[in-house]
Scaffold this active site. Structure first.
Site, PDB file in Angstrom:
ATOM      1  N   MET A  81       0.821  -1.208   0.000  1.00 15.00           N
ATOM      2  CA  MET A  81       0.000   0.000   0.000  1.00 15.00           C
ATOM      3  C   MET A  81       0.861   1.266   0.000  1.00 15.00           C
ATOM      4  O   MET A  81       2.030   1.237   0.363  1.00 15.00           O
ATOM      5  CB  MET A  81      -0.912   0.023   1.227  1.00 15.00           C
ATOM      6  CG  MET A  81      -1.924  -1.100   1.283  1.00 15.00           C
ATOM      7  SD  MET A  81      -2.924  -1.084   2.792  1.00 15.00           S
ATOM      8  CE  MET A  81      -3.946   0.373   2.496  1.00 15.00           C
ATOM      9  N   ASP A 239      -2.722  -4.982   0.185  1.00 15.10           N
ATOM     10  CA  ASP A 239      -2.241  -6.236   0.775  1.00 15.10           C
ATOM     11  C   ASP A 239      -3.023  -6.646   2.012  1.00 15.10           C
ATOM     12  O   ASP A 239      -3.340  -7.831   2.190  1.00 15.10           O
ATOM     13  CB  ASP A 239      -0.735  -6.176   1.058  1.00 15.10           C
ATOM     14  CG  ASP A 239      -0.298  -4.968   1.871  1.00 15.10           C
ATOM     15  OD1 ASP A 239      -1.161  -4.196   2.347  1.00 15.10           O
ATOM     16  OD2 ASP A 239       0.922  -4.792   2.035  1.00 15.10           O
TER      17      ASP A 239
END
Length: 496
Positions: A81, A239
């Site tokens: 991210m 994720d």
């Protein structure tokens, strides 16, 4: 048999997980890539490395799975991210990606919160921290204006890889929520934030659900790798969202605790947005119109690794923890706070440091080892308690993944401190499984992610809470919660 491929674009490697319609793993491949540290606190990566890694994953699976090129139907992604990728008008990369773990943006975070903090929190449900994307954009504007002048596209890592595969640019809501540019409730780029920080809306890609189709593999790549049919590509997710999907976190009563280098306590949120006032992260989920909240312990597994390497270097982790089960709750009056690199939840404090408190002559290596496990788990309980007190949540089970799920004594400690049944995954595939499930659902193999989860995800018993231990830990936890306030000023003084 038909396959889907989940590509997990992590910080140090790209992992490919090939799954069939029965939810069976049919092949894996991994390709590593380097981190770049051009200055202290900087963490960067060359996006070309992600493409090279994807090529290796494709070639590895092609060699290992005879019908890979013939039966692959869909691809989706899980991605690290927040990391910033910038492209010019010709859609060429302008500089290395600035990663989520880069901490150069403290000044930009302070500026954002001082000038726009309340508005930002109301729109994004999060406060500005160094990891997020918006502070990185401001740093680029201020420190590399010549690069910013050329920028025409802003992407995140997995979306850049998806762009290479399809020629199309998209970003899913779960990853977009981590940029601090998304209106989380409205599911659209925030005009107010973009205007405040002089970011043209045209620089941002179209938004799409995680199961949404973003295109097909470009003909040149299809020919290069020998794919026999058109391969559909789906947006994928952040994720943590994909890890939650891959662990079957699809109900509000189920939590997830993930212990790696850092630690995460994550909870599924329904359609109603709880207002945690920045004390927890809140993001759009990879499940349509749903959310997830999470708290972070910066040094979870890192605390245990540090302890082992510093005080028991010659022991394996199994040997280090062998005597923990013989020590009772509370490690005979010894407490550890895992703030060895600062802390995130519930104390957003980069200057505080860890402590062992209550040391006496009766304490052995096993006492210290147990105290470390308990301290990490207490820190994660801080997030659980915020969810329970602010949002009124109750958990009937928690799925434990990562290093904390590998030791039976630690699983029992989790059950007793969280006061909840702990389950583990039969096969732990990580965020790549969530990505594969998004592709499978996007292809229409399943009517919903819940139906997909029933096939792809299975559990085994971890530990059940022991009532007497739960009661003991409730009292010890109350003492643990006093340590931060009691040691914060001392840590600051020592740091100077």
């Amino acid at each position: 048999m038909a396959y889907v491929l989940g590509l997990d674009l992590g910080t140090s490697s790209l992992k490919g997980l090939l799954m069939n319609e029965k939810g069976e793993s049919c092949g894996t491949a991994t390709a590593d890539y380097p981190l770049l540290h051009p200055a202290s606190g900087y963490s960067e990566q060359d996006p070309a490395e992600w493409i090279r890694a994807c090529e290796i994953v494709f070639e590895t699976l092609k060699a290992a799975v005879p019908d890979f090129t013939e039966e692959l139907q869909g691809i989706s992604f899980s991605g690290q991210m927040h990391s910033l990728v910038v492209l010019n008008d010709e859609q060429e990369v302008l500089r290395p990606a600035i990663l989520w773990n880069d901490v150069r943006t403290s000044a930009q975070c302070a500026k954002i919160m001082a000038t726009f903090g309340d508005d930002l929190l109301a729109i994004t449900q999060n406060i500005a921290l160094e990891g997020f994307t918006l502070p990185k954009i401001l740093w680029l504007q201020e420190n590399e204006p010549e690069i910013w002048q050329e920028v025409r596209h802003l992407l995140l890592p997995k979306d850049y890889l998806g762009f290479w595969l399809t020629g199309q640019q998209h970003m899913d809501y779960s990853d977009a929520a981590g940029t601090l540019l998304l209106d989380v409730a409205k599911k659209e780029w925030s005009t107010e934030i973009l205007n405040q920080f002089a970011i043209p809306a045209t620089y941002l890609p179209p938004l799409i659900d995680s199961q949404g189709k973003t295109g097909v593999i470009r003909p040149a790549l299809r020919q290069r790798f020998g794919f026999k049919h058109e391969i559909q590509v789906f947006a994928g997710g952040a994720d943590n969202a994909c890890a939650a999907i891959g662990a079957g976190i699809l109900e509000v009563e189920t939590g997830m605790v993930s212990i790696g280098t850092s630690g995460v306590f994550l909870s599924y949120e329904d359609t109603k947005i709880p207002h945690y006032a920045g004390q927890l992260h809140l993001f759009n989920h990879g499940i349509k119109d749903r959310y997830y909240s999470m708290g972070v312990t910066l040094a979870a597994g890192h605390s245990l690794s540090w302890f082992k390497e510093t005080f028991a270097k010659d022991l394996s982790f199994e040997e280090l923890l062998a005597g923990v089960g013989n020590i009772g709750p509370g490690a005979n009056g010894l407490l550890f706070t895992p703030y060895i690199v600062g802390e995130r939840t519930p104390h957003v404090d980069s200057r505080v440091r860890g402590s062992f408190i209550g040391i006496d002559t009766t304490h052995t290596l096993s006492h210290f080892s147990r105290a470390v496990l308990e301290g990490i788990t207490f820190s994660l309980k801080d997030s659980q308690q915020l969810m329970e007190t602010i949002a009124g949540k109750t958990f009937d089970k928690i799925i434990s993944v990562g290093g904390g799920a590998k030791n039976p004594e630690w699983l029992q400690i989790q059950a007793d401190i969280f006061g909840t049944e702990i389950l583990c995954l039969e096969v732990e595939e990580g965020p790549g499984l969530g990505a594969a499930m998004l592709a499978a659902t996007g292809l229409g193999w399943f009517a919903s992610l819940q139906e997909c989860s029933d096939t792809f995800v299975s559990y085994k018993k971890g530990a059940s809470p022991i009532p007497t231990n739960v009661e003991k830990y409730q009292k010890i936890y109350e003492t643990y919660q006093k340590v931060y306030a009691a040691t914060k000023d001392i840590c600051y003084e020592l740091g100077e």
